[in-house]
Design an enzyme around this catalytic site. Sequence first.
Site, PDB file in Angstrom:
ATOM      1  N   LYS A  72      -9.932 -79.903-116.408  1.00 25.53           N
ATOM      2  CA  LYS A  72      -9.764 -78.659-115.670  1.00 25.53           C
ATOM      3  C   LYS A  72      -9.526 -78.906-114.184  1.00 25.53           C
ATOM      4  O   LYS A  72      -9.932 -78.115-113.334  1.00 25.53           O
ATOM      5  CB  LYS A  72     -10.989 -77.759-115.851  1.00 25.53           C
TER       6      LYS A  72
ATOM      7  N   ASN B 106     -13.091 -70.922-122.891  1.00 23.63           N
ATOM      8  CA  ASN B 106     -13.566 -69.870-123.766  1.00 23.63           C
ATOM      9  C   ASN B 106     -12.720 -69.699-125.027  1.00 23.63           C
ATOM     10  O   ASN B 106     -13.252 -69.578-126.132  1.00 23.63           O
ATOM     11  CB  ASN B 106     -13.626 -68.541-122.994  1.00 23.63           C
TER      12      ASN B 106
ATOM     13  N   PRO C  76      -7.924 -70.245-116.830  1.00 20.74           N
ATOM     14  CA  PRO C  76      -7.092 -71.402-117.196  1.00 20.74           C
ATOM     15  C   PRO C  76      -7.951 -72.538-117.746  1.00 20.74           C
ATOM     16  O   PRO C  76      -8.995 -72.877-117.181  1.00 20.74           O
ATOM     17  CB  PRO C  76      -6.441 -71.788-115.865  1.00 20.74           C
ATOM     18  N   GLU C  77      -7.502 -73.121-118.855  1.00 13.94           N
ATOM     19  CA  GLU C  77      -8.234 -74.222-119.484  1.00 13.94           C
ATOM     20  C   GLU C  77      -7.382 -75.482-119.441  1.00 13.94           C
ATOM     21  O   GLU C  77      -6.339 -75.512-118.779  1.00 13.94           O
ATOM     22  CB  GLU C  77      -8.631 -73.814-120.901  1.00 13.94           C
TER      23      GLU C  77
END
Length: 424
Positions: A54, A182, A2-3
Site C-alpha cells: 500500500k 476491505n 485504494p488497496e
Amino acid sequence: MPEGPELHFASLFVNRVCSGVVFSGAVEKSEVSKRPHVPFACDAYSISAVSRGKEVRLTLTPIKSETKSKVKEEENQTPMDVVFRFGMSGSFRFTAVDELPKHAHVRFYTKEDPQRVLSFVDTRRFGSWQHNATWQKDRGPCVMSEYESFRQNVLSNLSDKAFNRPICEALLNQKYFNGIGNYLRAEILYRMKIPPFVKARTVLEGLAAKNEDTKEVKVATANTNDFDSDGKRKVETKGLDILSLCHIVPLEVISLGEKGYEPEKGNYTELEAWFQCYGVNGMNSINDHNGRNIWFQGSPGPMAPKGSNASRTKRKIQKVENDYTDTKKAAKKEHTGSVSKGTHVQEASGTVKNQKGQRGTRRQKTRLDTQTHENKKPKTSKKHISAGPHTSRAKNTRRQMEPEGNITAKRIRRSQRLSSTAAF
C-alpha cells in the site's frame, strides 16, 4: 480505499505518463495541506515510480546538463525518493496546468510550453507522503510481489497477539498482510468459505511454509478464461490455502487491467463486475470491532461483535437504477395529482398524509378524527349556564340548531333540580 492493486496501477500510470517527460522547478505543496513540504528543486529532472503493498515511491532524478554553462545551485540537487500512502482517496493525475484538480496537494511541473503537472490528489486528506524516505518499517512484505517472504513472515509470527483477533481484522494488519484491504479480505474469505469472525491463529495454524513459484501463479492467474454462469472468474481453491489466495486474488484484479480502477474517470464497472462477495446483492454485512464493514455469506462466526446484526447488502448502483424508473415516476405523479389542494388522505394504517405526501402531526390527525366523529353524532348538546359576554359563538350556534322540544324538556328538568335543592 485504494488497496495493493490500485497502488500498483498508480505506479504504472506514473511511469507511462512521465516517460520521456522532463520536469523542472520546485515541487509545490497546496496551502491547505498540513503535510510536510518536499524540499526538491531542479532545472531538469525525471520521475519514475514503483509500488510495494500500500505504498508508492516516486524517484526524482536530476538530469545533467550537457552545456558547460554555470551550474545553478538547484542543479546540485541529489536524487530524492518520496513515498506516498494513499489513505482513503489518494491518486495521481497528469493534467494541463489550467486543469489542475481541486484537491491536488503535491505538484510536479513539466519543463515545456504549455506546462503540464503531475499531482497527488487526495479529496479526504487521509493520504501522506515523506521525502528522503524508504518503505515503512512496520509494513510487511508485499502480498503480490514478495509472496514467499510474505508467507514466511506470517507463519513465523503466529504467536503475535495480532493473531488473537478475528481473521477478518487480522487481514487488514499491514505488518503481515501488506496490500490487503476491505474488498480483498471479503473476496478471499468468501472463496475459502471461512467465517470472518473466527480467530486468525486457528485459521493459520498448520499451514506449511510452501516455496511456491510466484511467476507460475501470475501466469496462470492472468491467462485464466474460465467463467461461471454469472460472468464471474472461477478460481480453483483445491490445494490452495488462505495465504495463497492473499497472493492470487490481488493478481486477478491486476489482470483486469487499469480499467478495473480508473480514478480519473470514476469508472469502477470492471471491478464491480469482478466482485463475488463485496457489496454483492444477497451477501451479509456487519461492522467489525474497528467499525469497518465486512461482507460475507452465512454465519459471521463466534467472535462477531456482541449486539450486532448482519444485514443483507444491496449495491448502491443497483438502487439508483431500480428506484427511479419511468413507471414509478408516472405512478407517483398520477397518485399526487388525484389529491386536491388542501385535503388529506387517510391510509389503511391510520396515518394521515397531505397533498405532498408528508405525514401530518398527531394534533392534525386528532382534529380530523374529532371532526369525523362529530359529523356522525346527532346535533344535540347540553345547555350550559351563560358565562356572560364571553360565551363562545360555537355554543350559541349549537343551541340555536337544537329542536324546540328538546330545549323545553331540559328547562323543566332544570327547574325540578333547582326546586329540590331549595327544599333542603
